[in-house]
Design a protein around this motif. Structure first.
Motif, mmCIF file in Angstrom:
data_model
loop_
_atom_site.group_PDB
_atom_site.id
_atom_site.type_symbol
_atom_site.label_atom_id
_atom_site.label_comp_id
_atom_site.label_asym_id
_atom_site.label_seq_id
_atom_site.Cartn_x
_atom_site.Cartn_y
_atom_site.Cartn_z
ATOM 1 N N SER A 58 48.832 40.462 45.744
ATOM 2 C CA SER A 58 49.992 39.629 46.042
ATOM 3 C C SER A 58 51.278 40.337 45.638
ATOM 4 C CB SER A 58 49.876 38.296 45.303
ATOM 5 O OG SER A 58 49.882 38.520 43.891
ATOM 6 N N TYR A 59 52.416 39.774 46.080
ATOM 7 C CA TYR A 59 53.677 40.447 45.787
ATOM 8 C C TYR A 59 53.971 40.487 44.290
ATOM 9 C CZ TYR A 59 56.048 35.900 45.193
ATOM 10 O OH TYR A 59 56.435 34.653 44.763
ATOM 11 N N THR A 60 53.431 39.519 43.544
ATOM 12 C CA THR A 60 53.656 39.510 42.092
ATOM 13 C C THR A 60 52.690 40.433 41.365
ATOM 14 O OG1 THR A 60 52.103 37.696 41.804
ATOM 15 C CG2 THR A 60 54.434 37.122 42.166
ATOM 16 N N GLY A 61 51.589 40.751 42.042
ATOM 17 C CA GLY A 61 50.553 41.533 41.388
ATOM 18 C C GLY A 61 49.539 40.691 40.641
ATOM 19 N N ILE A 62 49.760 39.371 40.633
ATOM 20 C CA ILE A 62 48.876 38.499 39.872
ATOM 21 C C ILE A 62 47.552 38.253 40.604
ATOM 22 C CG2 ILE A 62 48.605 36.151 38.974
ATOM 23 C CD1 ILE A 62 51.605 36.177 38.383
ATOM 24 N N ARG A 63 47.635 38.083 41.916
ATOM 25 C CA ARG A 63 46.420 37.797 42.687
ATOM 26 C C ARG A 63 45.923 39.063 43.373
ATOM 27 N NH1 ARG A 63 46.827 33.033 46.754
ATOM 28 N NH2 ARG A 63 44.581 33.436 46.755
ATOM 29 N N THR A 64 44.618 39.273 43.264
ATOM 30 C CA THR A 64 43.977 40.392 43.945
ATOM 31 C C THR A 64 42.688 39.915 44.583
ATOM 32 O OG1 THR A 64 42.782 41.041 41.941
ATOM 33 C CG2 THR A 64 44.896 42.125 42.343
ATOM 34 N N THR A 65 42.236 40.651 45.590
ATOM 35 C CA THR A 65 40.940 40.374 46.184
ATOM 36 C C THR A 65 40.340 41.693 46.660
ATOM 37 O OG1 THR A 65 39.746 38.924 47.707
ATOM 38 C CG2 THR A 65 41.720 39.980 48.548
ATOM 39 N N LEU B 78 45.441 52.290 44.035
ATOM 40 C CA LEU B 78 44.038 51.918 44.186
ATOM 41 C C LEU B 78 43.234 52.859 43.298
ATOM 42 C CD1 LEU B 78 42.055 50.015 45.697
ATOM 43 C CD2 LEU B 78 41.699 51.910 47.306
ATOM 44 N N GLN B 79 42.765 52.337 42.172
ATOM 45 C CA GLN B 79 41.916 53.106 41.272
ATOM 46 C C GLN B 79 40.478 52.961 41.743
ATOM 47 O OE1 GLN B 79 42.699 55.080 38.494
ATOM 48 N NE2 GLN B 79 40.518 55.616 38.583
ATOM 49 N N MET B 80 39.849 54.085 42.010
ATOM 50 C CA MET B 80 38.490 54.075 42.544
ATOM 51 C C MET B 80 37.557 54.780 41.567
ATOM 52 S SD MET B 80 39.298 54.906 46.552
ATOM 53 C CE MET B 80 39.732 56.602 46.227
ATOM 54 N N ASN B 81 36.626 54.041 41.020
ATOM 55 C CA ASN B 81 35.653 54.581 40.071
ATOM 56 C C ASN B 81 34.243 54.499 40.661
ATOM 57 O OD1 ASN B 81 37.762 54.886 38.179
ATOM 58 N ND2 ASN B 81 37.422 52.828 37.356
ATOM 59 N N SER B 82 33.330 55.221 40.063
ATOM 60 C CA SER B 82 31.921 55.216 40.494
ATOM 61 C C SER B 82 31.817 55.413 42.000
ATOM 62 C CB SER B 82 31.243 53.897 40.078
ATOM 63 O OG SER B 82 31.319 53.706 38.687
ATOM 64 N N LEU B 83 32.512 56.399 42.487
ATOM 65 C CA LEU B 83 32.558 56.622 43.939
ATOM 66 C C LEU B 83 31.197 57.001 44.491
ATOM 67 C CD1 LEU B 83 36.024 58.327 44.098
ATOM 68 C CD2 LEU B 83 35.357 56.347 45.460
ATOM 69 N N LYS B 84 30.953 56.552 45.710
ATOM 70 C CA LYS B 84 29.696 56.800 46.416
ATOM 71 C C LYS B 84 29.988 57.548 47.708
ATOM 72 C CE LYS B 84 27.990 52.292 44.827
ATOM 73 N NZ LYS B 84 27.450 50.985 45.268
ATOM 74 N N PRO B 85 29.017 58.261 48.244
ATOM 75 C CA PRO B 85 29.235 58.948 49.529
ATOM 76 C C PRO B 85 29.694 57.997 50.634
ATOM 77 C CG PRO B 85 27.261 59.799 48.501
ATOM 78 C CD PRO B 85 27.718 58.626 47.647
ATOM 79 N N GLU B 86 29.231 56.765 50.603
ATOM 80 C CA GLU B 86 29.642 55.808 51.638
ATOM 81 C C GLU B 86 31.094 55.350 51.498
ATOM 82 O OE1 GLU B 86 26.944 55.631 49.637
ATOM 83 O OE2 GLU B 86 26.518 53.552 49.036
ATOM 84 N N ASP B 87 31.775 55.748 50.423
ATOM 85 C CA ASP B 87 33.200 55.476 50.289
ATOM 86 C C ASP B 87 34.047 56.507 51.033
ATOM 87 O OD1 ASP B 87 32.551 54.604 46.875
ATOM 88 O OD2 ASP B 87 32.929 53.216 48.539
ATOM 89 N N VAL C 235 33.245 47.127 47.224
ATOM 90 C CA VAL C 235 33.982 47.880 46.199
ATOM 91 C C VAL C 235 34.219 47.063 44.934
ATOM 92 C CG1 VAL C 235 35.133 49.183 48.029
ATOM 93 C CG2 VAL C 235 36.329 47.258 46.961
ATOM 94 N N LYS C 236 33.848 45.807 44.964
ATOM 95 C CA LYS C 236 34.092 44.933 43.821
ATOM 96 C C LYS C 236 33.426 45.488 42.570
ATOM 97 C CE LYS C 236 34.369 40.818 45.320
ATOM 98 N NZ LYS C 236 34.021 39.477 45.851
ATOM 99 N N GLY C 237 34.172 45.527 41.485
ATOM 100 C CA GLY C 237 33.659 46.053 40.225
ATOM 101 C C GLY C 237 33.838 47.550 40.071
#
Length: 127
Positions: A52-59, A81-90, A64-66
């Motif tokens: 969201s514009y405030t940064g409070i709400r995300t989805t 966009l911080q991406m951790n535990s990357l997989k080949p399918e990413d 990619v959740k988690g």
């Protein structure tokens, strides 16, 4: 005219991390919601995350959740966009997008809802 410029993509091994940035100009960044999408080889563009514009709400997309975290620094006109535990399918070209509705209180997860797009940044995850 809105300009969005992504950076931070690259080649990483499975299990690694990358942080993508999206620098915005041409608008008052802090009043618009932002989204991240990706398009893999031979695939449709798919939703990754939104904030969201405030940064409070995300989805997040379930895939990619988690593992991924979306954030924004309105003082720097930049989304991340911080991406951790990357997989080949990413592996995909990652795009940031801006929804041209000020003070939008919802979360937009469909690419048709966004009005401005960056040029994309390639993320390749090797196995």
């Amino acid at each position: 005219q809105v300009q969005l410029v992504e950076s931070g993509g690259g080649l990483v091994q499975a299990g690694g991390s990358l942080r993508l940035s999206c620098a915005a100009s041409g608008r008052t960044f802090s009043i618009y919601p932002m989204g991240w999408f990706r398009q893999g080889p031979g695939k449709e563009r798919e939703f990754v995350a939104a904030i969201s514009y405030t940064g409070i709400r995300t989805t997040y997309a379930d895939s990619v959740k988690g593992r991924f975290t979306v954030s924004r620094d309105n003082a720097k006109n930049t989304a991340y966009l911080q991406m951790n535990s990357l997989k080949p399918e990413d592996t995909a070209v990652y795009y940031c997008a801006l929804k041209d509705v000020i003070y939008y209180t919802g979360i937009a997860s469909n690419h048709h809802e966004y009005d401005y797009w960056g040029q994309g940044t390639q993320v390749t995850v090797s196995s």
